[in-house]
Design a protein around this motif. Structure first.
Motif, PDB file in Angstrom:
ATOM      1  N   GLU A  33     -16.223 -49.704 -53.004  1.00  0.00           N
ATOM      2  CA  GLU A  33     -15.229 -50.096 -53.991  1.00  0.00           C
ATOM      3  C   GLU A  33     -14.119 -50.904 -53.321  1.00  0.00           C
ATOM      4  O   GLU A  33     -13.898 -50.783 -52.116  1.00  0.00           O
ATOM      5  N   PRO A  34     -13.431 -51.772 -54.073  1.00  0.00           N
ATOM      6  CA  PRO A  34     -12.405 -52.627 -53.467  1.00  0.00           C
ATOM      7  C   PRO A  34     -11.203 -51.832 -52.947  1.00  0.00           C
ATOM      8  O   PRO A  34     -10.905 -50.742 -53.424  1.00  0.00           O
ATOM      9  N   CYS A  35     -10.516 -52.405 -51.977  1.00  0.00           N
ATOM     10  CA  CYS A  35      -9.328 -51.774 -51.404  1.00  0.00           C
ATOM     11  C   CYS A  35      -8.175 -51.866 -52.398  1.00  0.00           C
ATOM     12  O   CYS A  35      -8.013 -52.880 -53.073  1.00  0.00           O
ATOM     13  N   LYS A  36      -7.368 -50.797 -52.476  1.00  0.00           N
ATOM     14  CA  LYS A  36      -6.301 -50.747 -53.468  1.00  0.00           C
ATOM     15  C   LYS A  36      -4.919 -50.556 -52.867  1.00  0.00           C
ATOM     16  O   LYS A  36      -3.936 -50.982 -53.438  1.00  0.00           O
ATOM     17  N   ASN A  37      -4.816 -49.895 -51.715  1.00  0.00           N
ATOM     18  CA  ASN A  37      -3.513 -49.549 -51.152  1.00  0.00           C
ATOM     19  C   ASN A  37      -3.020 -50.621 -50.198  1.00  0.00           C
ATOM     20  O   ASN A  37      -3.767 -51.112 -49.371  1.00  0.00           O
ATOM     21  N   ALA A  38      -1.723 -50.955 -50.304  1.00  0.00           N
ATOM     22  CA  ALA A  38      -1.119 -51.934 -49.407  1.00  0.00           C
ATOM     23  C   ALA A  38      -0.766 -51.275 -48.077  1.00  0.00           C
ATOM     24  O   ALA A  38      -0.453 -50.091 -48.021  1.00  0.00           O
ATOM     25  N   VAL A  39      -0.830 -52.063 -47.011  1.00  0.00           N
ATOM     26  CA  VAL A  39      -0.519 -51.598 -45.663  1.00  0.00           C
ATOM     27  C   VAL A  39       0.508 -52.566 -45.081  1.00  0.00           C
ATOM     28  O   VAL A  39       0.422 -53.773 -45.284  1.00  0.00           O
ATOM     29  N   PRO A  80      -5.766 -55.040 -47.776  1.00  0.00           N
ATOM     30  CA  PRO A  80      -6.876 -55.641 -47.010  1.00  0.00           C
ATOM     31  C   PRO A  80      -8.047 -56.022 -47.906  1.00  0.00           C
ATOM     32  O   PRO A  80      -8.274 -55.417 -48.952  1.00  0.00           O
ATOM     33  N   ARG A  81      -8.783 -57.042 -47.497  1.00  0.00           N
ATOM     34  CA  ARG A  81     -10.000 -57.441 -48.208  1.00  0.00           C
ATOM     35  C   ARG A  81     -11.126 -56.464 -47.913  1.00  0.00           C
ATOM     36  O   ARG A  81     -11.955 -56.178 -48.756  1.00  0.00           O
ATOM     37  N   LYS A  82     -11.162 -55.978 -46.653  1.00  0.00           N
ATOM     38  CA  LYS A  82     -12.227 -55.078 -46.220  1.00  0.00           C
ATOM     39  C   LYS A  82     -11.688 -54.209 -45.097  1.00  0.00           C
ATOM     40  O   LYS A  82     -10.858 -54.663 -44.314  1.00  0.00           O
ATOM     41  N   VAL A  83     -12.148 -52.968 -45.025  1.00  0.00           N
ATOM     42  CA  VAL A  83     -11.784 -52.066 -43.930  1.00  0.00           C
ATOM     43  C   VAL A  83     -13.064 -51.460 -43.391  1.00  0.00           C
ATOM     44  O   VAL A  83     -13.920 -51.011 -44.154  1.00  0.00           O
ATOM     45  N   LEU A 100      -9.348 -56.468 -42.707  1.00  0.00           N
ATOM     46  CA  LEU A 100      -9.359 -57.926 -42.793  1.00  0.00           C
ATOM     47  C   LEU A 100      -8.338 -58.324 -43.837  1.00  0.00           C
ATOM     48  O   LEU A 100      -8.438 -57.927 -45.005  1.00  0.00           O
ATOM     49  N   PHE A 101      -7.329 -59.097 -43.432  1.00  0.00           N
ATOM     50  CA  PHE A 101      -6.244 -59.507 -44.307  1.00  0.00           C
ATOM     51  C   PHE A 101      -6.207 -61.024 -44.412  1.00  0.00           C
ATOM     52  O   PHE A 101      -6.712 -61.719 -43.539  1.00  0.00           O
ATOM     53  N   LEU A 103     -12.483 -46.352 -46.045  1.00  0.00           N
ATOM     54  CA  LEU A 103     -13.328 -47.527 -45.842  1.00  0.00           C
ATOM     55  C   LEU A 103     -13.566 -48.177 -47.194  1.00  0.00           C
ATOM     56  O   LEU A 103     -13.888 -47.499 -48.174  1.00  0.00           O
ATOM     57  N   CYS A 104     -13.389 -49.487 -47.278  1.00  0.00           N
ATOM     58  CA  CYS A 104     -13.508 -50.160 -48.571  1.00  0.00           C
ATOM     59  C   CYS A 104     -13.870 -51.634 -48.345  1.00  0.00           C
ATOM     60  O   CYS A 104     -13.922 -52.106 -47.233  1.00  0.00           O
ATOM     61  N   GLY A 105     -14.090 -52.332 -49.455  1.00  0.00           N
ATOM     62  CA  GLY A 105     -14.321 -53.765 -49.395  1.00  0.00           C
ATOM     63  C   GLY A 105     -15.671 -54.210 -49.645  1.00  0.00           C
ATOM     64  O   GLY A 105     -16.693 -53.941 -49.738  1.00  0.00           O
TER      65      GLY A 105
END
Length: 65
Positions: free
Chosen positions: A5-11, A25-28, A43-44, A63-65
């Motif tokens: 599933e896509p990433c939702k939380n900002a870092v 992030p686009r992917k973790v 990946l940002f 883990l997401c993306g």
């Protein structure tokens, strides 16, 4: 391989231009060298230049993306 599933939380990360921003992030994914504790990398995309960059994310980030 199942789709994540896509990433939702900002870092909070430092962009290559030196600014600190809160980005999603686009992917973790997990990097685990043999015999050592792994780290999670995200990946940002820099909003100013559009270039992609990688940065370490907190260990509790899913883990997401």
């Amino acid at each position: 391989m199942a789709a994540r599933e896509p990433c939702k939380n900002a870092v909070k990360v430092r962009t290559p231009s030196g600014k600190e921003l809160e980005l999603i992030p686009r992917k973790v994914w997990q990097l685990t060298p043999s015999g050592r504790k792994g780290v999670k990398v995200g990946l940002f995309q820099d909003p100013e230049t559009g270039k992609f960059f990688r940065q370490k994310v907190p260990d509790d980030y899913p883990l997401c993306g």
